[in-house]
Scaffold this active site. Structure first.
Site, PDB file in Angstrom:
ATOM      1  N   GLU A  99      11.344 -32.894  88.118  1.00 13.11           N
ATOM      2  CA  GLU A  99      10.099 -32.355  88.652  1.00 13.11           C
ATOM      3  C   GLU A  99       9.348 -31.655  87.536  1.00 13.11           C
ATOM      4  OE1 GLU A  99       9.146 -32.975  91.863  1.00 13.11           O
ATOM      5  OE2 GLU A  99       7.486 -32.382  90.630  1.00 13.11           O
TER       6      GLU A  99
ATOM      7  N   ARG B  64       4.208 -27.003  87.774  1.00 15.86           N
ATOM      8  CA  ARG B  64       3.980 -25.676  87.181  1.00 15.86           C
ATOM      9  C   ARG B  64       3.740 -24.680  88.303  1.00 15.86           C
ATOM     10  NH1 ARG B  64      -1.215 -27.383  84.270  1.00 15.86           N
ATOM     11  NH2 ARG B  64      -1.158 -28.580  86.200  1.00 15.86           N
TER      12      ARG B  64
ATOM     13  N   ASN C 146      10.031 -30.217  78.426  1.00 13.15           N
ATOM     14  CA  ASN C 146       9.828 -28.773  78.391  1.00 13.15           C
ATOM     15  C   ASN C 146       9.982 -28.233  76.970  1.00 13.15           C
ATOM     16  OD1 ASN C 146       9.118 -28.492  81.002  1.00 13.15           O
ATOM     17  ND2 ASN C 146      10.987 -27.531  81.707  1.00 13.15           N
TER      18      ASN C 146
ATOM     19  N   GLY D 155       6.866 -17.632  78.859  1.00 17.70           N
ATOM     20  CA  GLY D 155       7.935 -17.010  79.652  1.00 17.70           C
ATOM     21  C   GLY D 155       8.199 -17.891  80.850  1.00 17.70           C
TER      22      GLY D 155
ATOM     23  N   CYS E  41      11.450 -21.456  83.476  1.00 17.73           N
ATOM     24  CA  CYS E  41      11.842 -22.765  82.923  1.00 17.73           C
ATOM     25  C   CYS E  41      11.969 -22.789  81.409  1.00 17.73           C
ATOM     26  CB  CYS E  41      10.844 -23.827  83.366  1.00 17.73           C
ATOM     27  SG  CYS E  41      11.009 -24.198  85.100  1.00 17.73           S
TER      28      CYS E  41
ATOM     29  N   LYS F 242      14.819 -20.755  79.588  1.00 23.19           N
ATOM     30  CA  LYS F 242      16.149 -21.237  79.998  1.00 23.19           C
ATOM     31  C   LYS F 242      16.381 -22.676  79.516  1.00 23.19           C
ATOM     32  CE  LYS F 242      16.656 -22.242  84.481  1.00 23.19           C
ATOM     33  NZ  LYS F 242      17.208 -23.520  84.861  1.00 23.19           N
TER      34      LYS F 242
ATOM     35  N   ARG G 211       9.740 -13.591  86.223  1.00 26.83           N
ATOM     36  CA  ARG G 211      10.935 -13.937  85.459  1.00 26.83           C
ATOM     37  C   ARG G 211      10.567 -14.233  84.002  1.00 26.83           C
ATOM     38  NH1 ARG G 211      13.501 -18.390  89.296  1.00 26.83           N
ATOM     39  NH2 ARG G 211      11.300 -18.658  89.803  1.00 26.83           N
TER      40      ARG G 211
HETATM   41  C1  UDX Z   1       6.778 -25.260  83.140  1.00 26.89           C
HETATM   42  C2  UDX Z   1       6.341 -26.703  82.881  1.00 26.89           C
HETATM   43  O1  UDX Z   1       4.955 -26.745  82.546  1.00 26.89           O
HETATM   44  C3  UDX Z   1       6.618 -27.569  84.089  1.00 26.89           C
HETATM   45  O2  UDX Z   1       6.313 -28.929  83.798  1.00 26.89           O
HETATM   46  C4  UDX Z   1       8.097 -27.448  84.434  1.00 26.89           C
HETATM   47  O3  UDX Z   1       8.393 -28.187  85.592  1.00 26.89           O
HETATM   48  C5  UDX Z   1       8.472 -26.005  84.646  1.00 26.89           C
HETATM   49  O4  UDX Z   1       8.127 -25.226  83.500  1.00 26.89           O
HETATM   50  P1  UDX Z   1       5.771 -23.156  84.429  1.00 26.89           P
HETATM   51  O5  UDX Z   1       7.000 -22.419  83.983  1.00 26.89           O
HETATM   52  O6  UDX Z   1       5.311 -23.009  85.823  1.00 26.89           O
HETATM   53  O7  UDX Z   1       5.956 -24.726  84.175  1.00 26.89           O
HETATM   54  O8  UDX Z   1       4.586 -22.641  83.509  1.00 26.89           O
HETATM   55  P2  UDX Z   1       3.580 -23.236  82.430  1.00 26.89           P
HETATM   56  O9  UDX Z   1       2.230 -23.340  83.008  1.00 26.89           O
HETATM   57  O10 UDX Z   1       4.130 -24.441  81.797  1.00 26.89           O
HETATM   58  O11 UDX Z   1       3.579 -22.039  81.378  1.00 26.89           O
HETATM   59  C6  UDX Z   1       4.790 -21.596  80.751  1.00 26.89           C
HETATM   60  C7  UDX Z   1       4.526 -20.437  79.838  1.00 26.89           C
HETATM   61  O12 UDX Z   1       3.821 -20.847  78.684  1.00 26.89           O
HETATM   62  C8  UDX Z   1       3.678 -19.313  80.453  1.00 26.89           C
HETATM   63  O13 UDX Z   1       4.220 -18.065  80.060  1.00 26.89           O
HETATM   64  C9  UDX Z   1       2.304 -19.543  79.874  1.00 26.89           C
HETATM   65  O14 UDX Z   1       1.539 -18.378  79.814  1.00 26.89           O
HETATM   66  C10 UDX Z   1       2.661 -20.059  78.483  1.00 26.89           C
HETATM   67  N1  UDX Z   1       1.615 -20.909  77.889  1.00 26.89           N
HETATM   68  C11 UDX Z   1       1.298 -22.101  78.461  1.00 26.89           C
HETATM   69  C12 UDX Z   1       1.000 -20.501  76.719  1.00 26.89           C
HETATM   70  O15 UDX Z   1       1.288 -19.417  76.173  1.00 26.89           O
HETATM   71  N2  UDX Z   1       0.075 -21.337  76.156  1.00 26.89           N
HETATM   72  C13 UDX Z   1      -0.273 -22.534  76.695  1.00 26.89           C
HETATM   73  O16 UDX Z   1      -1.115 -23.223  76.113  1.00 26.89           O
HETATM   74  C14 UDX Z   1       0.353 -22.919  77.892  1.00 26.89           C
END
Ligand code: UDX
Length: 474
Positions: free
Chosen positions: A152, A155, A229, A278, A281, A284, A348
């Protein structure tokens, strides 16, 4: 199709609800009876756009809830495993929940009705082999089941639309029958019929033929999830490292990002610099992927560097706070944003929370505001010196500076004049680059962001002592 989704955390709850939306009969299973009871009462446990609508739409219809895993598995044709795989101390994922599900499901297979067990949680490559072995050991007849992987990519904050409007659907199966069963589950997305439904949840335009499917072996699908990821986290650390160079030489990371990202081979998504990634996902999964590589005899040092840059990014932000405020003890700081990113209440591995904890250690007083995450933050930050405001302006009242930690739309459109009246000093440290530095300086702010020069009002350059004692923000 009759589907059981084991584990009603983020992934399980969203996937289960969306399967019901696609027309399947879904039973959501969790061993937390309180959670099941509150879902039955119609309480939505997470902040997620469109989830309340969908839960409401399918409640008492195609969606049901239970704590009885064995019964749910017995009555289903396909069993999705979406239980937690938390990281252990050394980064290896703890797969004991997955194993115990495999044991329980094995008991439900006595009647020889073929069932597919699908890994939905992020798991290391080869977990499917272990699931199969464990099920055989626990009495499941070999011909009565197959193990598949269907990762999956949702986000938090846009999980429902990510699920219903996917870039791709990855189906990892080792035989044609299993692949076909999984394909059928997603058929309304694959043939595009879902997007023509008048009651469809709105989303981005989709290709006319529907969502693309990628058929792979089970092991490849397991790897796709970890590698995706890790790659996204690498993009973020890469731009954060470039931002550091920009700060040193006086270049602007926004321009550099535009220049890099317009190369279609690179793309500009996930190239936003900030205070580091952070969430539940990326941190970890990077540790897990590194551990998987180590198990395979490969020292994936690139991942070490991605993690190191990410940690360093928070430290750099703290240094900026010190540089602009001089001493920190007893400084009152307004913090906007507590979750690990905007649009969610999830704290988290939130860099905002970690930064607050460091600032508290240095003797600061924090007044925080977040549109969704304050309740969760209260449980995490049990410090006397943290209080919570009902709006960004209330947080800013009398504060020595304002810190922006997440990219909620609301934080990008603040009433700057009002803010200036509320703050003790017009100082903003923006960890998400939501404003234009020059425009902020023109409005009278000292504005410090990421990968861009510090901006100050013109009057600050007339030879007067500056708030940071003349040091640069680097
Ligand atoms: C992520 C993956 O995008 C998703 O495909 C997977 O299934 C689960 O992990 P998510 O953890 O919901 O999703 O958040 P995401 O939008 O990917 O952002 C992750 C982190 O990266 C956040 O802390 C966000 O602020 C940071 N981020 C993201 C940045 O600092 N810069 C960016 O350009 C994008």
């Amino acid at each position: 199709m009759r589907i059981a989704v084991i584990g009603s955390g983020y992934v399980g709850l969203v996937a289960g609800t969306c399967f019901a939306e696609l027309g399947h009969n879904v039973v959501l299973v969790d061993n937390d009876e309180e959670k099941i009871a509150s879902l039955e009462r119609g309480i939505v446990p997470i902040h997620e756009k469109f989830l309340p609508e969908l839960l409401n739409r399918h409640h008492n219809g195609r969606l049901s809830y239970t704590s009885d895993l064995e019964k749910a598995a017995r009555e289903s044709e396909v069993i999705f495993v979406a239980v937690g795989t938390p990281a252990s101390e050394c980064g290896d994922p703890d797969l004991s929940y997955v194993e115990s599900v495999a044991r329980e499901v094995a008991k439900a297979l006595e009647d020889h009705h073929f069932k597919v067990i699908v890994e939905k949680s992020t798991v290391p490559v080869c977990t499917s082999d272990w699931v199969r072995k464990s099920m055989l050991l626990n009495g499941a007849p070999a011909e009565s089941f197959a193990v598949a992987s269907n990762p999956e990519f949702l986000r938090e904050g846009s999980a429902v639309t990510d699920f219903l409007y996917p870039d791709r659907i990855v189906i990892g199966a080792d035989d044609e029958r299993t692949a076909q069963i999984l394909r059928n589950i997603y058929l309304p997305l694959i043939d595009g019929s879902y997007y023509r439904r008048p009651d469809a949840i709105p989303g981005p335009d989709m290709p006319p033929g529907g969502a693309p499917v990628i058929l792979t072996s089970t092991k490849s699908a397991e790897l796709i999830k970890h590698a995706s990821n890790a790659f996204l986290a690498m993009k973020i650390s890469f731009i954060n490292a470039v931002a550091t160079i920009c700060e040193t030489v006086g270049a602007d990371v926004t321009q550099v990002r535009q220049g890099i990202g317009s190369d279609s081979r690179i793309g500009n998504r996930f190239l936003n610099p900030g205070i580091g990634y952070g969430g539940s996902c990326f941190p970890k999964d990077l540790l897990a992927f590194r551990a998987v590589a180590r198990e395979c005899g490969y020292d994936f040092r690139l991942l070490d560097e991605v993690i190191r840059i990410n940690d360093e990014q928070r430290q750099r932000f703290l240094r900026k706070v010190r540089n602009v405020l001089w001493t920190l003890k007893r400084k009152r700081l307004a913090v906007l944003g507590l979750a690990f990113k905007g649009g969610t209440d999830d704290i988290r591995e939130s860099p905002a929370i970690k930064i607050i904890q460091d600032l508290l250690r240095e003797g600061c007083e924090i007044v925080a505001y977040d549109p969704a995450a304050m309740e969760r933050a209260k449980a995490e930050l049990r410090a006397e010196k943290v209080s919570y405001a009902q709006s960004p302006y209330e947080a800013a009242k009398g504060a020595d500076a304002l810190l922006i930690m997440t990219e909620w739309d609301q934080f990008a459109s603040l009433d700057l004049e009002r803010l200036q009246g509320d703050l003790k000093y017009p100082i903003i440290l923006d960890g998400r680059n939501l404003y234009d530095p020059e425009a902020m300086a023109a409005k009278g702010f000292i504005y410090v962001s990421v990968g861009r020069a510090e901006a100050r009002p013109k009057t600050h350059y007339a030879g007067a002592a500056t708030a940071n004692g003349g040091r640069s923000g680097r």
